[in-house]
Write a protein that holds these residues in place. Structure first.
Motif, short mmCIF file in Angstrom:
data_model
loop_
_atom_site.label_atom_id
_atom_site.label_comp_id
_atom_site.label_asym_id
_atom_site.label_seq_id
_atom_site.Cartn_x
_atom_site.Cartn_y
_atom_site.Cartn_z
N ASN A 387 0.81 -1.21 0.00
CA ASN A 387 0.00 0.00 0.00
C ASN A 387 0.85 1.27 0.00
OD1 ASN A 387 -2.56 -1.52 2.01
ND2 ASN A 387 -2.67 -1.00 -0.14
N ARG A 388 1.95 1.25 0.74
CA ARG A 388 2.80 2.45 0.79
C ARG A 388 3.39 2.76 -0.58
NH1 ARG A 388 8.08 2.60 2.04
NH2 ARG A 388 8.00 0.52 2.99
N GLU A 393 3.12 6.01 -5.70
CA GLU A 393 2.84 6.12 -7.13
C GLU A 393 1.80 7.20 -7.40
OE1 GLU A 393 3.79 1.40 -8.16
OE2 GLU A 393 1.74 2.18 -8.30
N ILE A 394 0.74 7.22 -6.57
CA ILE A 394 -0.31 8.22 -6.75
C ILE A 394 0.23 9.62 -6.45
CG2 ILE A 394 -2.56 9.02 -5.92
CD1 ILE A 394 -2.72 6.53 -7.62
N LYS A 395 1.02 9.75 -5.39
CA LYS A 395 1.58 11.06 -5.04
C LYS A 395 2.49 11.58 -6.14
CE LYS A 395 1.42 10.34 -0.02
NZ LYS A 395 2.22 10.11 1.22
N ALA A 396 3.23 10.67 -6.80
CA ALA A 396 4.11 11.09 -7.89
C ALA A 396 3.29 11.61 -9.07
CB ALA A 396 5.00 9.93 -8.33
N PRO A 407 -4.98 2.53 -2.37
CA PRO A 407 -4.66 2.30 -3.78
C PRO A 407 -3.89 0.99 -3.93
CG PRO A 407 -3.15 3.88 -2.87
CD PRO A 407 -4.18 3.61 -1.80
N LYS A 408 -3.86 0.47 -5.13
CA LYS A 408 -3.14 -0.78 -5.39
C LYS A 408 -1.90 -0.48 -6.23
CE LYS A 408 -6.43 -2.79 -3.20
NZ LYS A 408 -7.14 -1.57 -2.80
N PRO A 475 6.07 8.21 -15.63
CA PRO A 475 7.32 7.46 -15.53
C PRO A 475 7.32 6.41 -14.42
CG PRO A 475 7.55 9.55 -14.40
CD PRO A 475 6.14 9.53 -14.98
N GLY A 476 6.27 6.35 -13.59
CA GLY A 476 6.28 5.47 -12.43
C GLY A 476 5.67 4.11 -12.69
N GLY A 477 5.46 3.38 -11.59
CA GLY A 477 4.82 2.07 -11.70
C GLY A 477 5.63 1.12 -12.55
#
Length: 673
Positions: A387-388, A393-396, A407-408, A475-477
């Motif tokens: 989760n962290r 990822e969402i914050k980025a 979030p997943k 660019p993440g995930g």
């Protein structure tokens, strides 16, 4: 015996309050529901999807010096759909609107849903406090539609915590059939214990996985490095690297023909499977393998042989007198010497081998699989994120905002989508939230459909995230795979040690000698470090942008029910093209927007929707343009007396239907019938 949906009757069925009733939203764009009769038009109405915009991106060119994966070369998917609307109505549209049903029914390869967990908490972006019976009815109705959309070889993955997991398992048995249960996957979602937990700190969620049919096809996973190093090839076996594996399998009581003694080629002793187990191979196959060690034959069934079988069966059943042991006739010290010489010769050994340099128990060679490993049910957070990581990822993507509590991570969805689909397949998620499923599916070359109930969530998070994906601005995930530890020695890492193991050993060694200058200068320590030297490989780019998706919204309701009048009524939206599309969808007609005279067609029957009075003159005009041998269905909001008789005079099978009374004939007088 199977039911009409091809499922075997269930021995266990879950019941709940109002299970025979249906649910309708009490307010648009929120999780709130009202019980109604399943024939109520507010539940039965089929909505259409109204396309609003096409969002497109371009695939960026490759850059010199950058490492790319094969996935980065996939053609970006163009045929994707993001819908704003209630999930039940969206699924109804996908399964009932002819144009959509042709495209999606039986065509979806992988469904992943992360429904409201029903934990009596109110999250920032959706209501999650649905009472059990409401939650079960809501999920039942959606699961039925999802089953219709799945392909015969497809699978559905339902993400849950421990509040509704046990009820959902029984519900899915009912909808999909218990025989189609595939697994309960456990995801380690937590990165550390929660100090504010009451009682247990919950570390995991589960994913219930069911197939559409027994033909469900799942992909295997790539063999991990720490597993790969366990396979070696000390005897130059042409079949490739292998590892020791158990020669026996469960099932002694049902596989008694596979319980027999085998004489050990080194010691001459008779060996049997462990209690409750049987040999993994049948007698004929085992005889063929053992002849690689010596002149094995079928021996006599002696009392000692029967005792050996009894030791395996444990009194559960009687031994078989017709199953003979495998023996080396006349075995003696020369036979043992011959076996030892074969073991030491470094030539390829038979598939049955032995521990302790030949003097131990029976084992078999398990060869390294060419196609990877079957997926396992324990997913640790170091492999698929937690989760962290998902929050990061969402914050980025949306700096300064923390919109979702659970979030997943993209790597979690990457594994689901890899196991459940191939590039070009359709992936479906009807609880979009931040859009993780669609984002990962797009980066993996899959087509996707997703919907979100809350307009604020869709406009602020779901759509912007997916726009970033197609434009290559995410660019993440799973866009990039971080470099891994790789062997950096001159002659290869020691046998059985992976690069990760070597890195840990190096780290521990450095820590152990950090305060000892003499050991730091030791040649032995330097030699040891050289044996386990590793390096970090380059990051690998998996996604370069591109593809497109259509943004659509659920059409407004055209029909309502007035309890005071006990009649179906028209809403203010029931006009123009909206009314035409709604009538066509609810009658199962394909729209014909280019036809100047008719609004839809179904086989050889045409549809004309008349908003207002249907008079004889309008009927005559329509009939004049009706092709020979075809029929006409006229749906009108006002049908004067006598016009039906006028249509019947044409004697071509055409008829008239009143909107909405002939579309939805429900009244409270029909309840319970």
């Amino acid at each position: 015996m199977e039911d009409s949906m091809g499922r075997r009757p269930q021995k266990l069925e879950l019941t709940w309050f109002n299970k025979d009733q249906a649910l309708i939203p009490t307010e648009e764009g929120k999780y709130g529901y009202t019980w109604v009769d399943p024939k109520d038009p507010r539940y039965c109405e089929t909505h259409t999807l109204v396309a609003e915009e096409l969002v497109r991106g371009e695939q960026s060119p490759k850059e010199e010096g950058v490492t790319y994966s094969e996935r980065a070369d996939l053609e970006p998917a163009e045929d994707n759909l993001l819908v704003l609307g209630e999930s039940g109505d969206v699924l109804e549209a996908l399964t009932q609107v002819p144009e959509l049903a042709d495209k999606y029914v039986g065509q979806v390869k992988c469904v992943y849903i992360d429904p409201p967990f029903n934990t009596e908490q109110t999250f920032a972006n959706y209501e999650d406090n649905l009472e059990h019976s409401i939650w079960l009815t809501m999920m039942r109705d959606r699961l039925v539609h999802l089953r219709t959309l799945l392909s015969d070889d497809g699978s559905i993955w339902v993400h849950l915590d421990d509040v509704e997991n046990h009820r959902m398992r029984v519900l899915m048995d009912e909808v999909f059939g218990a025989d189609n249960f595939l697994a309960e996957v456990v995801w380690q979602k937590a990165s550390s214990p929660r100090n504010d937990a009451r009682g247990f700190s919950i570390d995991h969620d589960v994913l219930l996985v069911y197939g559409r049919t027994s033909f469900t096809n799942l992909n295997r996973e790539e063999l991990r490095e720490e597993r790969r190093v366990l396979y070696t090839n000390p005897d130059n076996d042409p079949n490739g690297p292998w590892m020791f594996s158990d020669p026996a399998a469960p099932g002694a009581a049902t596989h008694k023909g596979m319980i027999f003694g085998i004489q050990h080629p080194f010691t001459g002793e008779m060996h049997y499977p462990r209690r409750g187990r049987c040999w993994a191979y049948g007698q004929e196959k085992m005889l063929e393998i053992m002849r690689g060690w010596g002149p094995y034959e079928l021996g006599k069934v002696t009392e000692a042989e029967l005792d050996g079988q009894r030791s395996v069966l444990g009194g559960q059943s009687e031994p078989r007198t017709d199953v003979q042991p495998l023996i080396w006739p006349g075995w003696d010290e020369n036979s043992a010497k011959r076996s030892v010489e074969k073991w030491n010769s470094r030539e390829t050994l038979p598939q049955v081998i032995f521990t302790k340099n030949g003097l131990g128990g029976f084992m078999v060679k398990r060869y390294m699989p060419d196609t990877g490993e079957p997926p396992r049910t324990w997913w640790s957070n170091d492999r698929v994120g937690h989760n962290r990581a998902a929050n990061n990822e969402i914050k980025a993507l949306f700096p300064g905002r923390n919109p979702f509590s659970t979030p997943k991570p993209e790597r979690l969805l990457e594994r689901v989508i890899h196991i459940g689909s191939e590039p070009g397949d359709i992936v479906l998620d009807v609880f979009a939230g931040s859009g993780t499923t669609a984002a990962v599916a797009h980066k993996m070359g899959r087509r996707w459909v997703t919907c979100e109930l809350l307009e604020e969530t869709m406009e602020q998070f779901t759509r912007p995230r997916l726009e970033k994906v197609v434009r290559g601005e995410d660019p993440g995930g799973v866009t990039v795979t971080k470099g891994e530890r790789v062997d950096a020695t001159e002659e290869g890492l020691p046998e059985g040690i992976s690069a990760e193991d070597a890195q840990k050993l190096m780290a521990l060694l450095n820590k152990a000698i950090s305060d000892n200058d003499q050991l730091k200068k030791s040649q032995d320590i330097r030699t040891l470090k050289a044996l386990v030297k590793t390096a970090k490989s380059k990051d690998t780019v998996n996604w370069r942008g591109g593809g497109s998706f259509t943004v659509a919204r659920l059409s407004p309701s055209c029909f309502d029910y007035d309890p005071a009048l006990d009649l179906t009524t028209l809403t203010g939206a029931a006009t123009g093209a909206t009314l035409v599309a709604s009538v066509a969808a609810n009658l199962g007609f394909y729209l014909t927007p280019k036809d100047r005279h008719f609004d839809g067609i179904l086989g050889r029957q045409h549809l004309a929707v008349v908003e207002g009075v249907l008079d004889d003159a309008k009927v005559d005009d329509l009939m004049a343009h009706l092709p020979e041998g075809h029929t006409l269905l006229i749906a009108a909001t006002i049908v004067p007396e006598g016009v039906r008789d006028h249509v019947r005079r044409f004697r071509n099978g055409s008829r008239v239907l009143h909107i909405p009374l002939d579309l939805f004939t429900y009244t409270t007088a029909q309840e319970g019938k």
